[in-house]
Design a protein around this motif. Structure first.
Motif, PDB file in Angstrom:
ATOM      1  N   ALA A   1       0.998  -1.112  -0.204  1.00 14.30           N
ATOM      2  CA  ALA A   1       0.176  -0.109   0.009  1.00 14.30           C
ATOM      3  C   ALA A   1       1.053   1.081  -0.040  1.00 14.30           C
ATOM      4  O   ALA A   1       1.962   1.250   0.607  1.00 14.30           O
ATOM      5  N   LEU A   2       0.332   2.217  -0.775  1.00 14.19           N
ATOM      6  CA  LEU A   2       0.906   3.737  -0.572  1.00 14.19           C
ATOM      7  C   LEU A   2       0.118   4.452   0.131  1.00 14.19           C
ATOM      8  O   LEU A   2      -1.041   4.650  -0.148  1.00 14.19           O
ATOM      9  N   VAL A   3       0.702   5.213   0.991  1.00 15.90           N
ATOM     10  CA  VAL A   3       0.220   6.360   1.721  1.00 15.90           C
ATOM     11  C   VAL A   3       0.769   7.820   1.378  1.00 15.90           C
ATOM     12  O   VAL A   3       1.769   7.750   1.398  1.00 15.90           O
ATOM     13  N   GLN A   4      -0.344   8.630   0.820  1.00 22.25           N
ATOM     14  CA  GLN A   4       0.417   9.820   0.604  1.00 22.25           C
ATOM     15  C   GLN A   4      -0.189  11.127   1.319  1.00 22.25           C
ATOM     16  O   GLN A   4      -1.582  11.073   1.501  1.00 22.25           O
ATOM     17  N   GLY A   5       0.524  11.621   2.059  1.00 21.88           N
ATOM     18  CA  GLY A   5      -0.102  12.774   2.866  1.00 21.88           C
ATOM     19  C   GLY A   5       0.473  14.222   2.463  1.00 21.88           C
ATOM     20  O   GLY A   5       1.255  14.343   2.009  1.00 21.88           O
ATOM     21  N   ALA A   6      -0.540  14.942   2.331  1.00 24.67           N
ATOM     22  CA  ALA A   6      -0.375  16.392   1.763  1.00 24.67           C
ATOM     23  C   ALA A   6      -0.610  17.450   3.014  1.00 24.67           C
ATOM     24  O   ALA A   6      -1.390  17.287   4.205  1.00 24.67           O
ATOM     25  N   GLY A   7       0.026  18.716   2.698  1.00 20.68           N
ATOM     26  CA  GLY A   7      -0.298  19.703   3.728  1.00 20.68           C
ATOM     27  C   GLY A   7      -0.277  21.120   3.060  1.00 20.68           C
ATOM     28  O   GLY A   7       0.750  21.317   1.945  1.00 20.68           O
ATOM     29  N   GLY A   8      -0.990  22.186   3.597  1.00 21.68           N
ATOM     30  CA  GLY A   8      -0.887  23.603   3.113  1.00 21.68           C
ATOM     31  C   GLY A   8      -1.495  23.580   1.671  1.00 21.68           C
ATOM     32  O   GLY A   8      -2.005  22.706   1.294  1.00 21.68           O
ATOM     33  N   MET A   9      -1.319  24.751   1.244  1.00 16.88           N
ATOM     34  CA  MET A   9      -1.869  25.004  -0.203  1.00 16.88           C
ATOM     35  C   MET A   9      -0.966  24.741  -1.228  1.00 16.88           C
ATOM     36  O   MET A   9      -0.003  25.424  -1.893  1.00 16.88           O
ATOM     37  N   LEU A  10      -1.096  23.390  -1.488  1.00 15.70           N
ATOM     38  CA  LEU A  10      -0.356  22.501  -2.304  1.00 15.70           C
ATOM     39  C   LEU A  10       1.297  22.516  -2.032  1.00 15.70           C
ATOM     40  O   LEU A  10       2.176  22.672  -2.848  1.00 15.70           O
ATOM     41  N   ALA A  11       1.590  22.587  -0.533  1.00 14.46           N
ATOM     42  CA  ALA A  11       2.880  22.956  -0.349  1.00 14.46           C
ATOM     43  C   ALA A  11       3.719  21.602  -0.292  1.00 14.46           C
ATOM     44  O   ALA A  11       4.947  21.792  -0.430  1.00 14.46           O
ATOM     45  N   ALA A  12       3.232  20.725   0.632  1.00 11.54           N
ATOM     46  CA  ALA A  12       4.356  19.651   0.927  1.00 11.54           C
ATOM     47  C   ALA A  12       3.675  18.282   0.755  1.00 11.54           C
ATOM     48  O   ALA A  12       2.350  18.093   0.508  1.00 11.54           O
ATOM     49  N   GLY A  13       4.416  17.205   0.667  1.00  9.13           N
ATOM     50  CA  GLY A  13       4.005  16.039   0.317  1.00  9.13           C
ATOM     51  C   GLY A  13       4.781  15.028   1.251  1.00  9.13           C
ATOM     52  O   GLY A  13       6.197  15.152   1.127  1.00  9.13           O
ATOM     53  N   SER A  14       4.153  14.054   1.769  1.00  6.28           N
ATOM     54  CA  SER A  14       4.984  12.577   2.216  1.00  6.28           C
ATOM     55  C   SER A  14       4.436  11.479   1.617  1.00  6.28           C
ATOM     56  O   SER A  14       3.332  11.474   1.534  1.00  6.28           O
ATOM     57  N   VAL A  15       5.452  10.274   1.603  1.00 10.94           N
ATOM     58  CA  VAL A  15       4.500   9.278   0.947  1.00 10.94           C
ATOM     59  C   VAL A  15       5.651   7.983   1.801  1.00 10.94           C
ATOM     60  O   VAL A  15       6.491   8.162   2.134  1.00 10.94           O
ATOM     61  N   LEU A  16       4.481   7.183   1.974  1.00  9.13           N
ATOM     62  CA  LEU A  16       5.252   5.728   2.558  1.00  9.13           C
ATOM     63  C   LEU A  16       4.715   4.759   1.992  1.00  9.13           C
ATOM     64  O   LEU A  16       3.590   4.669   1.314  1.00  9.13           O
ATOM     65  N   VAL A  17       5.473   3.572   1.752  1.00 13.13           N
ATOM     66  CA  VAL A  17       5.105   2.247   1.031  1.00 13.13           C
ATOM     67  C   VAL A  17       5.213   1.498   2.229  1.00 13.13           C
ATOM     68  O   VAL A  17       6.446   1.024   2.875  1.00 13.13           O
ATOM     69  N   LEU A  18       4.126   0.856   2.531  1.00 13.19           N
ATOM     70  CA  LEU A  18       3.995  -0.186   3.435  1.00 13.19           C
ATOM     71  C   LEU A  18       3.419  -1.543   2.836  1.00 13.19           C
ATOM     72  O   LEU A  18       3.122  -1.555   1.888  1.00 13.19           O
ATOM     73  N   ALA A  19       3.810  -2.581   3.606  1.00 17.10           N
ATOM     74  CA  ALA A  19       3.607  -4.026   3.290  1.00 17.10           C
ATOM     75  C   ALA A  19       3.159  -4.777   4.406  1.00 17.10           C
ATOM     76  O   ALA A  19       3.518  -4.863   5.584  1.00 17.10           O
ATOM     77  N   ALA A  20       2.282  -5.818   4.146  1.00 16.12           N
ATOM     78  CA  ALA A  20       1.855  -6.571   5.325  1.00 16.12           C
ATOM     79  C   ALA A  20       2.770  -7.659   5.440  1.00 16.12           C
ATOM     80  O   ALA A  20       3.842  -7.781   4.821  1.00 16.12           O
TER      81      ALA A  20
END
Length: 401
Positions: free
Chosen positions: A382-401
């Motif tokens: 699974a991929l989790v994408q987190g964003a913040g601000g006015m199109l300002a920042a991004g973080s991405v995680l790659v997770l697996a069982a």
């Protein structure tokens, strides 16, 4: 071949509040943490470090992370807020893994809670927090009106229409209608006509194209080394992560003329985000690519951000992210189930905890413990994408069982 995991989530806890069952951010955080510690089979005294995102909108005290640790009577070797806007919360798992790899911690707690609409005027606070006080605030912007500017540009550059955005809202609501804690579950499934009949909030964004605040949530994760996982635990492994930020206020973004990140498009633009760089880092670290991902949880606070983020994550060419929704790929039977709790559009956005909500949903799905619908094919990655601000920042995680 997937790269070896760099950390393991061995404890997960969540908590929820409504107007009928009010809980403040501290209450939600405690409830989620107690559940996460029990799930991991450890005590609070075994936690070495604590990371949170920025202080909840419903409790704006400084050093909120320290306030929580003090409330829990939980001395720590290190604690900090990560304030990469909302994306900082997603990045807490990266910081936890680095402390663990350096031998500075055995167990790290990653935590966030909020209950914005239950305690504060969310509309007023949003404009105050995310608009430039010198160049934007005097025009009376709201968060929807700021994001609507990016939607308008996306329409102009790629021929996207309101009917296209309606497809995103419909797809997310199919998931949200079946989740017990989704703010919009009470409305059931909807169709494109329903979305297009809803009133404008900030053109071209209609009500069904916008997330709602929705109650309160809390989420806590206990992170440790993959070598420290016990047989009685149900680990979810972190294989890759990445983050990036480009600016603070939207007018700053419009003034950008250079950017060191690859594939960021011709500047200035409002149709590419820092998630492009965050995803590049995460894929490289995990030794995976978009075709290896079974499920996606994203930060889609307004419908146009769905296709834009799909493109930035590599699931579609720029301007064609809407095809992922139109072709049914994000649904229960699709090859890329997306926002399986309804996402921010339907589950809701209780405040700064919204990025934790997506991680909690991912862990539940990978463990086979979903509270709502589950994909026809159980996801392994699974991929989790987190964003913040006015199109300002991004973080991405790659997770697996």
């Amino acid at each position: 071949m997937t790269a070896q995991p760099v950390a393991a989530i061995v404890g997960m806890g969540d908590a929820y509040a409504t107007r009928a069952d009010r809980k403040d951010p501290l209450q939600l955080a405690v409830e989620a943490t107690v559940a996460a510690l029990a799930d991991a089979g450890i005590t609070k005294d075994q936690v070495d470090a604590l990371f949170t995102g920025r202080s909840p909108w419903a409790d704006k005290r400084s050093q909120w992370n320290n306030i929580f640790a003090s409330h829990m009577q939980m001395p720590l070797t290190f604690t900090s807020e990560l304030t990469l806007h909302g994306a900082g919360l997603t990045a807490t798992l990266a910081q936890a893994s680095q402390m663990i790899a350096a031998g500075k911690a055995e167990y790290v707690l990653c935590l966030q809670s909020d209950a914005t609409e239950l305690f504060v005027d969310a509309v007023a606070m949003g404009a105050e927090a995310d608009a430039d006080p010198q160049f934007e605030v005097m025009y009376g912007p709201t968060i929807p009106s700021l994001y609507a500017q990016a939607a308008r540009r996306y329409f102009h550059e790629f021929g996207i229409t309101e009917a296209d955005l309606a497809e995103v809202a419909v797809a997310n609501q199919r998931w949200g209608a079946r989740h017990p804690h989704a703010a919009k579950a009470k409305h059931g499934e909807i169709d494109v006509a329903t979305v297009l009949a809803s009133p404008y909030v900030a053109t071209p964004l209609r009500r069904w194209m916008c997330s709602t605040w929705g109650g309160g949530t809390g989420g806590a994760l206990v992170v440790t080394s993959p070598d420290n996982v016990r047989g009685d635990q149900k680990p979810v492994y972190l294989h890759g992560y990445g983050s990036a930020t480009t600016h603070e206020y939207l007018s700053d973004r419009m003034n950008m003329r250079t950017c060191k990140f690859a594939d960021f498009g011709t500047l200035p633009n409002l149709t590419h985000t820092a998630t492009i760089e965050a995803a590049r880092q995460a894929y490289a670290m995990a030794d995976l690519g978009p075709s290896d991902i079974d499920m996606v949880q994203m930060s889609v606070n307004f419908a146009h951000m769905g296709p834009i983020v799909m493109e930035d994550l590599g699931f579609a060419k720029k301007g064609r992210g809407i095809d992922v929704y139109r072709e049914g790929r994000t649904g229960v039977d699709g090859d890329l189930p997306t926002d399986t709790n309804g996402g921010w559009l339907s589950f809701g956005q209780p405040g700064i905890s919204c990025n934790m909500d997506t991680i909690i949903e991912t862990v539940r799905q990978l463990r086979g413990q979903a509270l709502g619908l589950t994909p026809t094919r159980k996801p392994e990655t699974a991929l989790v994408q987190g964003a913040g601000g006015m199109l300002a920042a991004g973080s991405v995680l790659v997770l697996a069982a």
